[in-house]
Structure formats: structure tokens, C-alpha cells
Design an enzyme around this catalytic site. Structure first.
Site, PDB file in Angstrom:
ATOM      1  N   ILE A 141       0.869  -1.178   0.000  1.00 38.85           N
ATOM      2  CA  ILE A 141       0.000   0.000   0.000  1.00 38.85           C
ATOM      3  C   ILE A 141       0.905   1.227   0.000  1.00 38.85           C
ATOM      4  O   ILE A 141       2.069   1.151   0.390  1.00 38.85           O
ATOM      5  CB  ILE A 141      -0.983   0.024   1.199  1.00 38.85           C
ATOM      6  CG1 ILE A 141      -0.244  -0.085   2.533  1.00 38.85           C
ATOM      7  CG2 ILE A 141      -2.019  -1.069   1.063  1.00 38.85           C
ATOM      8  CD1 ILE A 141      -1.172  -0.023   3.751  1.00 38.85           C
ATOM      9  N   ASP A 142       0.382   2.347  -0.464  1.00 40.38           N
ATOM     10  CA  ASP A 142       1.185   3.551  -0.609  1.00 40.38           C
ATOM     11  C   ASP A 142       1.717   4.055   0.732  1.00 40.38           C
ATOM     12  O   ASP A 142       1.138   3.785   1.789  1.00 40.38           O
ATOM     13  CB  ASP A 142       0.358   4.668  -1.257  1.00 40.38           C
ATOM     14  CG  ASP A 142      -0.132   4.306  -2.638  1.00 40.38           C
ATOM     15  OD1 ASP A 142       0.582   3.566  -3.342  1.00 40.38           O
ATOM     16  OD2 ASP A 142      -1.230   4.753  -3.020  1.00 40.38           O
ATOM     17  N   LYS A 143       2.791   4.801   0.667  1.00 40.64           N
ATOM     18  CA  LYS A 143       3.424   5.368   1.864  1.00 40.64           C
ATOM     19  C   LYS A 143       2.412   6.082   2.757  1.00 40.64           C
ATOM     20  O   LYS A 143       2.391   5.891   3.973  1.00 40.64           O
ATOM     21  CB  LYS A 143       4.529   6.341   1.429  1.00 40.64           C
ATOM     22  CG  LYS A 143       5.116   7.168   2.554  1.00 40.64           C
ATOM     23  CD  LYS A 143       5.994   8.273   2.000  1.00 40.64           C
ATOM     24  CE  LYS A 143       6.355   9.270   3.084  1.00 40.64           C
ATOM     25  NZ  LYS A 143       7.054  10.459   2.545  1.00 40.64           N
ATOM     26  N   THR A 145      -0.854   5.808   2.792  1.00 43.81           N
ATOM     27  CA  THR A 145      -2.045   5.020   3.120  1.00 43.81           C
ATOM     28  C   THR A 145      -1.705   4.176   4.342  1.00 43.81           C
ATOM     29  O   THR A 145      -0.638   3.567   4.398  1.00 43.81           O
ATOM     30  CB  THR A 145      -2.439   4.102   1.947  1.00 43.81           C
ATOM     31  OG1 THR A 145      -2.732   4.909   0.804  1.00 43.81           O
ATOM     32  CG2 THR A 145      -3.659   3.261   2.294  1.00 43.81           C
ATOM     33  N   ARG A 242      -7.630   5.797  -5.373  1.00 43.22           N
ATOM     34  CA  ARG A 242      -7.341   7.221  -5.597  1.00 43.22           C
ATOM     35  C   ARG A 242      -7.684   7.642  -7.026  1.00 43.22           C
ATOM     36  O   ARG A 242      -8.297   8.690  -7.256  1.00 43.22           O
ATOM     37  CB  ARG A 242      -5.877   7.504  -5.276  1.00 43.22           C
ATOM     38  CG  ARG A 242      -5.514   7.205  -3.828  1.00 43.22           C
ATOM     39  CD  ARG A 242      -4.015   7.136  -3.601  1.00 43.22           C
ATOM     40  NE  ARG A 242      -3.380   8.423  -3.868  1.00 43.22           N
ATOM     41  CZ  ARG A 242      -2.061   8.591  -3.942  1.00 43.22           C
ATOM     42  NH1 ARG A 242      -1.246   7.548  -3.804  1.00 43.22           N
ATOM     43  NH2 ARG A 242      -1.559   9.786  -4.167  1.00 43.22           N
TER      44      ARG A 242
END
Length: 308
Positions: A141-143, A145, A242
Site C-alpha cells: 500500500i502507498d506510503k 495510506t 485514488r
């Protein structure tokens, strides 16, 4: 120049007059602004082939070149980093990642990542399928998130869990705050996602070089200017929630890449939490499901929103 990656960016009209360090942070969200500023000071960043300072402002149509250096040894190192372990056994573990933590080392972030902490916690016993830089990582998962991730301790577990993701039998539920009010209380976004033609670091809904992407959403609560929603993923494309929510006109609050130009700085990134995951255990064949509480940053933001 030392070995590394050469990156090229084009400044969009929406990014006109941004400081170059802020522009780069939006284009490269996995890197800290302080790291990017050091790269600027070293001369690794050129604007229209000219050196810049961190205060230099970019204009629409400008070309930005960035040489991202690689260290000589890119093997991830163990670090004693506190981790929120939700579940652990001999095959796998489930960890609740805080907002702001990068999942695995990358140029500019070789320390302080989830993988560094996992290597220390598991004493190196992680699957090797994804190599020395991403041991154990089945999905990411993104930084910015927060939320739940499963990690494989051996190659067999990794292969079994990865197959479930591939077959779309892996449960992934997120909660988010988006701008505005959705026309329907629940719905499905079925729109393919691929690299943006205009910016290789961004994803976009496109029919060119893309993959099918499906997001199911439902509204939990409406506020005056925002909505609190739940999203379930059928597919797991990069930045999927997103991109999809921005595509239908409801970008995530705090999103510096897909949201409005005026970013909600206090959120320090998108208001998105990976709240629930479920999968079949590779060894026992039992279905396991894990839920997590909404983190403080998310609850504080909701508490401060004017009611509808």
C-alpha cells in the site's frame, strides 16, 4: 554520474508556480522532501537542463530531469522499528502499517521502511520471491495510506497468497474520505487503469496499455463538503481507489497527486485506510479475516468536518 535511474517529468498547468521541491514530492510521493532537497543541492535535478535551488519555481510546460542515485549495496538491512503486528504464525503475519511509512526500500528510502522492521522482527525469515529489496512483501500500500498488509515468511506461503490476489479471492476493504457527495449511496467503478501518458509516475483511467480495475463503494456518512466511504477492491491496481474516485469527480481528501491543487496539508497525504483483509491460510486452508480501527489522523479529520 553514479549509477541510478534517470527520470523525466513535465510540469502540468495545475502545477504552475509550485516550488520544485514540492513538485518533486507530488511526483515522487515515496520520497521525503528533505531527501529531494538534498538531491537538488547535489545537482541531481535540472529544470530545462539548468541547475536549480529548492526555492526555484516551475512553470507549466517546463521539463524536469532527476537522476536518482542507487547505493552500492541495495540489500535491505534489519532495523529495530516498532511494528503493530495484528497476527503472526510460522507462515505469515499481518501488520498494521502507519501512515507515512514506506513499505519497502527504494532510492531515497533505504532505511525506516516496513521491510527493515520486518527483517529485524522475523530475524530474516521472510520469503525471497521478490528479492533482497522486498522480502516477504506479497502486496503493498502507498506510503501515505495506513492499514493492514499480509507478509509471507516463506516462498510457499507467498505463492499461495499471491495466487489468491491474482484470482481476486482475497478480501480488501478500505475506508476513505472523499470530496463532495456521491450520486448513489453505493456503486461500482469498472474502468481500466494504466500509466498516464502525460506523467509516468501517475496512473490514469485509460484504454491504452491498461488493466481492468474494479472498485465497489458505499457511502458510510455524508458531511457538508465531504463523504466518508467504504471501498472493496476486486482488483488491486496501483493507486486504484485514488484514481477511480478522482475519475468520478470525488478525489480523496489530502491526495497531493489526484486531488485538487489546494491540498489539505494537515492530512499529510490521502485520507485512506486499509481496514480489512481476508484470505485462505496457505497451511491450514482456513479463511482468516482481520479488521482494524480507524487511525487517529482519520478520526481527527472526521471529527473536524462540518455536518451536512
Amino acid at each position: 554520474m553514479s549509477t541510478g535511474e534517470e527520470l523525466y517529468f513535465s510540469v502540468s498547468p495545475e502545477q504552475d508556480s509550485f516550488r520544485i521541491d514540492r513538485f518533486l514530492q507530488i511526483e515522487m510521493p515515496d520520497h521525503t522532501r528533505s531527501f529531494l532537497q538534498k538531491c537538488i543541492e547535489k545537482g541531481d535535478v535540472l529544470l530545462n537542463n539548468q541547475p536549480v535551488t529548492k526555492n526555484t519555481k516551475v512553470k507549466s510546460g517546463d521539463s524536469v530531469f532527476f537522476h536518482l542515485s542507487q547505493p552500492e549495496d541495495d540489500t535491505a538491512k534489519p532495523e529495530n522499528i516498532p511494528l503493530n503486528i495484528v497476527y503472526e504464525d510460522s507462515s505469515l503475519l499481518v501488520v498494521n502499517k502507519p501512515k507515512g511509512m514506506v513499505v519497502h526500500p527504494a532510492p531515497g528510502n533505504y532505511t525506516g521502511t516496513l521491510v527493515n522492521g520486518l527483517l529485524y522482527h522475523c530475524q530474516g525469515r521472510l520469503s525471497g520471491i521478490n528479492g533482497v529489496i522486498r522480502p516477504g512483501i506479497v502486496h503493498r500500500i502507498d506510503k501515505d495510506t495506513s492499514g493492514l498488509l499480509m507478509v509471507a515468511k516463506n516462498d510457499y506461503a507467498h505463492q499461495c497468497l499471491a495466487a489468491q490476489i491474482q484470482e481476486h479471492s482475497f478480501t480488501r476493504e478500505y475506508e476513505a474520505v472523499v470530496y463532495g457527495h456521491l450520486k448513489q449511496a453505493e456503486g461500482t467503478i469498472d474502468a481500466p487503469i494504466g500509466r498516464s501518458k502525460n506523467d509516468r509516475k501517475k496512473m490514469a483511467v485509460t484504454t491504452e496499455h491498461s488493466k481492468r480495475a474494479v472498485t465497489y463503494y458505499e457511502v458510510i456518512e455524508e458531511y457538508r463538503d465531504f463523504s466518508h466511504i467504504r471501498c472493496r477492491l476486486e482488483t488491486g491496481r496501483t493507486h486504484q481507489i485514488r484514481v477511480h474516485m478522482a475519475y468520478i469527480g470525488h478525489p480523496l481528501a489530502g491526495d497531493p497527486v489526484y486531488g485538487p491543487k489546494k491540498v489539505i496539508e494537515s492530512l499529510q497525504g490521502q485520507c485512506l485506510h486499509a481496514k480489512k483483509i481476508g484470505f485462505v491460510h496457505p497451511e491450514t486452508s482456513a479463511y482468516l479475516e482481520f479488521d482494524s480501527e480507524l487511525p487517529d489522523y482519520f478520526l481527527r479529520f472526521l471529527a473536524g468536518l462540518p455536518q451536512k
